[in-house]
Design an enzyme around this catalytic site. Structure first.
Site, PDB file in Angstrom:
ATOM      1  CG  ASP A   1      21.742  15.028  57.798  1.00  0.00           C
ATOM      2  OD1 ASP A   1      22.976  14.950  57.877  1.00  0.00           O
ATOM      3  OD2 ASP A   1      20.990  14.787  58.749  1.00  0.00           O
TER       4      ASP A   1
ATOM      5  CG  HIS B   1      20.327  15.649  68.191  1.00  0.00           C
ATOM      6  ND1 HIS B   1      20.527  14.669  69.133  1.00  0.00           N
ATOM      7  CD2 HIS B   1      19.539  15.085  67.247  1.00  0.00           C
ATOM      8  CE1 HIS B   1      19.909  13.566  68.768  1.00  0.00           C
ATOM      9  NE2 HIS B   1      19.292  13.790  67.624  1.00  0.00           N
TER      10      HIS B   1
ATOM     11  CE1 TYR C   1      20.390  10.617  65.177  1.00  0.00           C
ATOM     12  CE2 TYR C   1      18.237  10.400  64.154  1.00  0.00           C
ATOM     13  CZ  TYR C   1      19.010  10.674  65.260  1.00  0.00           C
ATOM     14  OH  TYR C   1      18.409  10.996  66.443  1.00  0.00           O
ATOM     15  CD  GLU C   2      19.904   4.056  59.476  1.00  0.00           C
ATOM     16  OE1 GLU C   2      20.731   4.119  60.405  1.00  0.00           O
ATOM     17  OE2 GLU C   2      20.178   3.686  58.322  1.00  0.00           O
TER      18      GLU C   2
ATOM     19  CB  ALA D   1      24.552  17.192  60.164  1.00  0.00           C
TER      20      ALA D   1
ATOM     21  CG  ASP E   1       4.125  29.347  40.376  1.00  0.00           C
ATOM     22  OD1 ASP E   1       3.761  28.626  41.323  1.00  0.00           O
ATOM     23  OD2 ASP E   1       4.758  28.914  39.394  1.00  0.00           O
TER      24      ASP E   1
HETATM   25 CU   LIG Z   1      17.802  12.768  66.785  1.00  0.00          CU
END
Ligand SMILES: [Cu+2]
Length: 644
Positions: free
Chosen positions: A312, A446, A395-396, A310, A596
């Site tokens: 995310d 993972h 998932y959060e 993923a 920069d």
């Molecule tokens: Cu995890």
């Protein structure tokens, strides 16, 4: 609770007041309408992203001073009929499309609409119903499908070029049961997301897959766990005189800190123009702080998981996934919320109420000393917290930026939610690539790699990054006992030198220094990135997963600021083959000395799954710090009052 939360700003009617303010609902509509009008973007299209084109540093000052008026949106959209994607710039001030660019071979980010439409399509599909019926699952209302994106290298030849997705199938025991409690292992629909059709169903049942599901303890709602909540005494956070910060539009001021709150579909919360007021002068610390990517490879090569990589942020977007916060649950105390506005794939704005939480917190002891003569002196620490929460399917991620009175900035991420699980192959034994968490059920190992994009401007844009290492010269000369420890500070002059790895043996850190500004001691002012939460990729460099996210090959990358270099794994990681971000930019090996600089810090969670993470995962916490190092003429913690 002592008070009700305040909600500020972001109403649909309020116009933008600052050039860095996110697009309003009206501006999102205007951008989409311009593309429909001028470029024939029709109902068969999707809008992948509509965001403010943030003014570059070259024009920002003029815009802020009102010497220049310019407001632009950047839009990515595609035609579902032929899959062709385009990037457009829409002038909102001129109400016209000023740039229209075809993006050959690119697949824009996944959209929330596709996720929902795919789930509806699959659950209504007789082929899926048949596959489930063969397993004894007949109530489709309890079934959830969860579509994931592919990496290009894993796309079967016959599907090349399609906007392809693959899906898990889950079912819950009851209407309010944990949707991710029961993985229907060995069952994976493959879908064409543009035509929104099922291409095939991979079904292991005929290859000896299991028909029956184990009896797992997968519930988390109090009514379903059968557990009585334990007793906890009330704890109230009360600020009788209100909170100590002020919010003027999106300009946040607290103690000596000042910053501006931005937000977009991909990064979620963005912190702009972070500065510290010191002796009456606002001194820049960072021009922009955000999360630019999150890569989550599952490290399980079995058929249920081998495609599970993923992005995310690049595929799904932290802004799109941001969820509303609840007072007393997510945030405790005297809270101010900001709404956020994103959009759906038709280009219609969608408001996320209470998306950003701003509040002050007690943070224990700031400093202390006990002396026989003077007695004890203790100062309590107060901090300002700006946070938001995202839910990416199971998932959060809870993201907290904290500002302290001593000049420290802390960035913390808490991962929680529900782990992906599947049935142990053959129904017995130890899983090879994960941990057994319940009956015949395991959670694959993972990793969550987060890339923080840190555009620091320490007392201005001319900065150099130094690697700081602790070195022991060993016995000899004036150090016969070999006690000496010296600090080696090595300037990173090129992008090649800027690729840095965590080194425990040298306690390596990185100091961002402005060599042309000196403190009272005559040493250059700086801020130090104190690395923590870093871990190695443990991934073969030739593997398709690594090639899509080469950024995880180093803990730190440093680049010279370029307005269009924002996404470390490339603009479009969806269906990508190769990381076209940081590895490509840094291949030019540009100078990063006294310029920069932008720091890309890679940290996160190496998730060796535990039985205690199931069925819900108590927060896993990681953080890193930015600490002043010679930035201040005097210790900014000295004038903090006692006992507040
Ligand atoms: Cu995890």
């Amino acid at each position: 609770m002592s008070s009700s939360p305040t909600s500020a700003g972001a109403s649909a009617s309020a116009g933008p007041v600052h050039p860095l303010d996110p697009l309003t609902a009206g501006e999102i509509r205007q951008a989409a309408a311009a593309l429909r009008r001028e470029r024939g973007v029709g109902p068969g299209w999707r809008f992948a992203s509509i965001e403010l084109r943030e003014p570059g540093k070259d024009v920002l000052t003029a815009l802020e001073a009102g010497e220049l008026t310019r407001r632009e949106a950047v839009v990515v959209c595609w035609d579902r009929a032929d899959g062709r994607a385009y990037r457009a710039v829409v002038s909102l001030t001129g109400d016209a499309v000023t740039m229209w660019q075809h993006l050959p071979g690119q697949h824009p980010n996944m959209t929330v609409d596709e996720w929902h439409e795919c789930d509806e399509m699959l659950r209504a599909h007789p082929a899926l119903a048949g596959a489930l019926a063969r397993r004894g699952i007949t109530d489709l209302s309890l079934v959830l499908t969860d579509v994931w994106a592919y990496g290009a290298a894993l796309v079967p030849e016959r599907y090349r070029g399609l906007r392809l997705g693959w899906s898990d199938v889950w079912y819950r025991d009851s209407e309010r049961g944990n949707p991710y409690a029961h993985h229907v292992s060995g069952l994976h629909p493959v879908v064409d997301l543009n035509r929104m059709t099922l291409l095939e169903i991979e079904d292991s049942l005929d290859d000896g897959g299991r028909r029956d599901q184990p009896d797992v303890r997968g519930e988390y709602l109090p009514g379903l766990t059968g557990l009585r909540p334990r007793e906890v005494k009330p704890l109230q956070v009360v600020q009788p005189d209100g909170s100590g910060f002020t919010l003027d539009g999106r300009l946040l001021s607290w103690q000596d800190w000042q910053l501006r709150l931005g937000f977009n579909h991909r990064e979620g919360l963005v912190l702009h123009q972070v500065g510290f007021r010191d002796a009456g002068r606002l001194r820049p610390v960072a021009h922009r702080l955000s999360f630019a990517e999150m890569f989550v490879p599952y490290r399980d090569p079995t058929p249920d998981h081998y495609r599970r990589t993923a992005f995310d942020i690049g595929e799904w977007g932290l802004g799109f996934m941001t969820t509303s916060l609840e007072l007393g649950c997510d945030c405790l105390g005297e809270i101010t919320y900001l709404d956020a506005v994103v959009h759906d794939s038709r280009g219609e704005p969608r408001t996320i109420r209470r998306a950003i939480c701003i509040h002050e917190e007690d943070s224990g002891v700031l400093w202390k000393h006990v002396d026989d003569a003077a007695g004890p002196e203790v100062r309590r620490a107060r901090r300002l917290v700006v946070s938001f929460h995202v839910t990416v399917a199971n998932y959060e991620y809870l993201i907290y930026w904290r500002f302290y009175q001593d000049g420290n900035i802390e960035c913390e991420v808490r991962a929680t939610g529900i782990m992906v699980t599947s049935l142990v192959p053959n129904g017995r034994g130890r899983p090879g690539y994960g941990t057994l968490v319940d009956e015949r059920t395991y959670a694959p190992f993972h990793q969550h790699f987060i890339v923080a994009r840190l555009d620091l401007d320490v007392d201005g844009p001319g900065n150099t990054v130094y690697a700081t290492e602790s070195v022991t010269p060993g016995p000899g000369g004036d150090d016969p006992y070999g006690l000496g420890l010296v600090l080696r500070e090595t300037p990173l002059r090129t992008e090649a030198e800027g690729k840095q790895d965590y080194d425990w043996s040298a306690q390596r850190g990185w100091k961002v220094v402005n060599d042309s500004v000196r403190n009272d001691l005559g040493t250059p002012v700086g801020y130090k990135l104190v690395p923590s939460g870093a871990f190695p990729p443990l991934l073969d460099r030739s593997s398709p997963a690594f090639r899509r996210a080469e950024v995880i090959g180093h803990t730190l990358w440093v680049t010279p600021y370029r307005e269009d270099e924002r996404w470390p794994c490339g603009d479009f990681p969806n269906l990508s083959e190769q990381d076209t971000g940081l590895p490509a930019w840094t291949a030019r090996n540009r100078s990063i000395e006294n310029t920069d600089v932008v720091l890309w810090y890679v940290f996160g969670i190496h998730h060796i799954t535990r039985p205690e993470d199931w069925p819900v995962m108590p927060v896993d916490i990681v953080s890193f710090w930015l600490k002043p190092f010679g930035f201040f003429a005097r210790n900014p913690a000295l004038d903090v009052p006692p006992g507040h």
